[in-house]
Every structure is written in structure tokens, then in C-alpha cells.
Design a protein around this motif. Sequence first.
Motif, PDB file in Angstrom:
ATOM      1  N   HIS A   9       0.990  -0.803   0.260  1.00  0.00           N
ATOM      2  CA  HIS A   9      -0.147  -0.037  -0.483  1.00  0.00           C
ATOM      3  C   HIS A   9       0.877   1.485   0.230  1.00  0.00           C
ATOM      4  O   HIS A   9       1.393   1.348   0.774  1.00  0.00           O
ATOM      5  CB  HIS A   9      -1.054   0.299   1.244  1.00  0.00           C
ATOM      6  N   PHE A  10       0.487   2.222  -1.089  1.00  0.00           N
ATOM      7  CA  PHE A  10       1.824   3.061  -1.356  1.00  0.00           C
ATOM      8  C   PHE A  10       0.589   4.345  -0.612  1.00  0.00           C
ATOM      9  O   PHE A  10      -0.664   4.141  -0.958  1.00  0.00           O
ATOM     10  CB  PHE A  10       2.128   3.463  -2.791  1.00  0.00           C
ATOM     11  N   PRO A  11       1.297   4.865  -0.109  1.00  0.00           N
ATOM     12  CA  PRO A  11       0.320   6.289   1.067  1.00  0.00           C
ATOM     13  C   PRO A  11      -0.818   7.122  -0.152  1.00  0.00           C
ATOM     14  O   PRO A  11      -1.404   7.725  -0.540  1.00  0.00           O
ATOM     15  CB  PRO A  11       1.389   7.325   1.509  1.00  0.00           C
ATOM     16  N   HIS A  12       0.339   7.305  -1.471  1.00  0.00           N
ATOM     17  CA  HIS A  12      -0.115   8.438  -3.024  1.00  0.00           C
ATOM     18  C   HIS A  12      -0.999   7.386  -3.607  1.00  0.00           C
ATOM     19  O   HIS A  12      -1.282   7.956  -4.727  1.00  0.00           O
ATOM     20  CB  HIS A  12       0.119   9.426  -2.651  1.00  0.00           C
ATOM     21  N   ALA A  13      -2.162   6.173  -3.871  1.00  0.00           N
ATOM     22  CA  ALA A  13      -2.443   5.378  -4.425  1.00  0.00           C
ATOM     23  C   ALA A  13      -2.862   6.162  -5.629  1.00  0.00           C
ATOM     24  O   ALA A  13      -3.196   5.880  -6.769  1.00  0.00           O
ATOM     25  CB  ALA A  13      -2.404   3.653  -3.918  1.00  0.00           C
ATOM     26  N   ASP A  14      -4.099   6.563  -4.995  1.00  0.00           N
ATOM     27  CA  ASP A  14      -4.364   7.337  -5.951  1.00  0.00           C
ATOM     28  C   ASP A  14      -4.850   8.911  -6.480  1.00  0.00           C
ATOM     29  O   ASP A  14      -4.859   8.495  -7.503  1.00  0.00           O
ATOM     30  CB  ASP A  14      -6.346   8.057  -4.712  1.00  0.00           C
ATOM     31  N   ALA A  15      -3.448   8.974  -6.314  1.00  0.00           N
ATOM     32  CA  ALA A  15      -3.107  10.280  -7.070  1.00  0.00           C
ATOM     33  C   ALA A  15      -2.255   9.953  -7.994  1.00  0.00           C
ATOM     34  O   ALA A  15      -1.971  10.478  -8.911  1.00  0.00           O
ATOM     35  CB  ALA A  15      -1.953  10.993  -5.834  1.00  0.00           C
ATOM     36  N   GLY A  16      -1.723   8.596  -7.667  1.00  0.00           N
ATOM     37  CA  GLY A  16      -0.722   7.595  -8.960  1.00  0.00           C
ATOM     38  C   GLY A  16      -1.589   7.261 -10.033  1.00  0.00           C
ATOM     39  O   GLY A  16      -1.342   7.649 -10.671  1.00  0.00           O
ATOM     40  N   ARG A  17      -2.459   6.428  -9.426  1.00  0.00           N
ATOM     41  CA  ARG A  17      -4.222   6.319 -10.790  1.00  0.00           C
ATOM     42  C   ARG A  17      -4.149   7.662 -11.704  1.00  0.00           C
ATOM     43  O   ARG A  17      -4.276   7.743 -12.786  1.00  0.00           O
ATOM     44  CB  ARG A  17      -5.374   5.948  -9.741  1.00  0.00           C
ATOM     45  N   MET A  18      -3.936   8.706 -10.932  1.00  0.00           N
ATOM     46  CA  MET A  18      -4.850   9.902 -11.714  1.00  0.00           C
ATOM     47  C   MET A  18      -4.100  10.324 -12.335  1.00  0.00           C
ATOM     48  O   MET A  18      -3.923  10.830 -13.813  1.00  0.00           O
ATOM     49  CB  MET A  18      -4.883  10.988 -10.808  1.00  0.00           C
ATOM     50  N   ILE A  19      -2.525   9.978 -12.330  1.00  0.00           N
ATOM     51  CA  ILE A  19      -1.052  10.624 -12.936  1.00  0.00           C
ATOM     52  C   ILE A  19      -0.745   9.748 -14.120  1.00  0.00           C
ATOM     53  O   ILE A  19      -1.321   9.929 -15.559  1.00  0.00           O
ATOM     54  CB  ILE A  19       0.309  10.334 -12.268  1.00  0.00           C
ATOM     55  N   ARG A  20      -1.112   8.619 -13.348  1.00  0.00           N
ATOM     56  CA  ARG A  20      -1.358   7.243 -14.700  1.00  0.00           C
ATOM     57  C   ARG A  20      -2.584   7.823 -15.975  1.00  0.00           C
ATOM     58  O   ARG A  20      -2.311   7.932 -17.113  1.00  0.00           O
ATOM     59  CB  ARG A  20      -1.357   6.128 -14.362  1.00  0.00           C
ATOM     60  N   THR A  21      -3.453   7.941 -15.980  1.00  0.00           N
ATOM     61  CA  THR A  21      -4.758   8.321 -16.592  1.00  0.00           C
ATOM     62  C   THR A  21      -4.265   8.935 -17.272  1.00  0.00           C
ATOM     63  O   THR A  21      -4.784   9.473 -18.729  1.00  0.00           O
ATOM     64  CB  THR A  21      -6.157   8.166 -15.254  1.00  0.00           C
ATOM     65  N   ARG A  22      -4.177  10.488 -16.684  1.00  0.00           N
ATOM     66  CA  ARG A  22      -4.094  11.665 -17.654  1.00  0.00           C
ATOM     67  C   ARG A  22      -2.511  11.498 -18.510  1.00  0.00           C
ATOM     68  O   ARG A  22      -2.769  11.659 -19.846  1.00  0.00           O
ATOM     69  CB  ARG A  22      -3.374  13.011 -15.930  1.00  0.00           C
ATOM     70  N   ARG A  23      -1.589  10.343 -18.158  1.00  0.00           N
ATOM     71  CA  ARG A  23      -0.634  10.313 -19.099  1.00  0.00           C
ATOM     72  C   ARG A  23      -1.484   9.595 -20.146  1.00  0.00           C
ATOM     73  O   ARG A  23      -1.174  10.456 -21.702  1.00  0.00           O
ATOM     74  CB  ARG A  23       1.219   9.377 -18.868  1.00  0.00           C
ATOM     75  N   ILE A  24      -1.837   8.998 -20.033  1.00  0.00           N
ATOM     76  CA  ILE A  24      -2.370   8.426 -21.223  1.00  0.00           C
ATOM     77  C   ILE A  24      -2.996   9.488 -21.979  1.00  0.00           C
ATOM     78  O   ILE A  24      -3.333   8.890 -22.535  1.00  0.00           O
ATOM     79  CB  ILE A  24      -3.177   6.806 -20.884  1.00  0.00           C
ATOM     80  N   ALA A  25      -4.127   9.829 -21.125  1.00  0.00           N
ATOM     81  CA  ALA A  25      -5.046  10.974 -21.528  1.00  0.00           C
ATOM     82  C   ALA A  25      -4.332  11.811 -22.765  1.00  0.00           C
ATOM     83  O   ALA A  25      -5.049  12.487 -24.153  1.00  0.00           O
ATOM     84  CB  ALA A  25      -6.513  11.621 -21.333  1.00  0.00           C
TER      85      ALA A  25
END
Length: 164
Positions: A9-25
Motif C-alpha cells: 500500500h503506497f500512501p498516494h495510490a489515488d494520486a498515482g492513478r490520476m497521474i497514469r490516467t492523465r499520462r494516457i489521456a
Amino acid sequence: MRKTVGVPHFPHADAGRMIRTRRIALGYTSQEALATAAASSTRMVADAERGIPVGSKTKVRLERALLWEHGSIDEMYAGGKPTEQHVEQPAPLVEEPTEDDLTALAEQIRRRLDLIPDVYSDYGPDAARAAVQRLSEEMAALQRRIADASVPKNPHNNSPRHAS
């Protein structure tokens, strides 16, 4: 006795998902592509996408490459949402694209379009909508470039004259 290994469990997993989503978008099809655009390392991008906190220089570089306002990643770490920059897209460097340039751009858009179902299943409808919107804008720009490339140029740069 065996130790159970689970997903860390990483402390900022939600932020990480948003970063990945934005990268792909935005069309960065790999972490390496974003790392190059951000002048950062692939390791830092991978850490950010997993939710591992990154340093202030990396945050600034990622925010710039992802077209987010300064402080957006810290806002996401606090549970908020990033703020998009409103910037004009720079004019293309190629004034008159060749047929190969246009074909390569069309192929890149086609490959990214094929990724939309994966974005939808992995990140949901909002991420898929953002990716489709970005691709729509790029397809419209490509259509304009194709239209501009097919308009014959007047070599003398004179406007047509009407007979009097």
C-alpha cells in the motif's frame, strides 16, 4: 510459517492513478515517453504512478508535462484534484508536412484510439472521455493540416487580379 506477500500500500495510490490516467489521456503511451517530456527519469514516473511520493523537482516537472498547474500533485496527495493549465498549443514546427508526416500522425492516433477500451476498463469513463476528447482535438488538427497541405500555393505570393 510462510509470510504472505500482498500488494504494497503506497500512501498516494489515488494520486498515482490520476497521474497514469492523465499520462494516457495526453497520449504518452509509456512511462518513458512522459519521463522524456518531463525531463525526469522513468523510475520517478513509475514511482509517482504507483503512489510513492516524489521530490519537489519531479513534481514540478511532471505537472508541467501533464499540463497541470503548479501544486496540483500536492493537492492530489492531500486528497484533492489537479488543476489543468489553460495553454495554447504551439504551432507545429513543420510548415508544410509531407505525406509521410501526415501518415505517421494518423497511425499514432489510430494506435492511441485502440487503447481507449483499456483506459475505460482500467480507469473508468472519465479517463476514457478525456482520452477521446484529446484524440478528437488531434484528429481535427490533423484534418486541418491535411487540408492546408492540399491547397495549392501561389509561388508568386500575389493575390489574384480581376480584369477591369
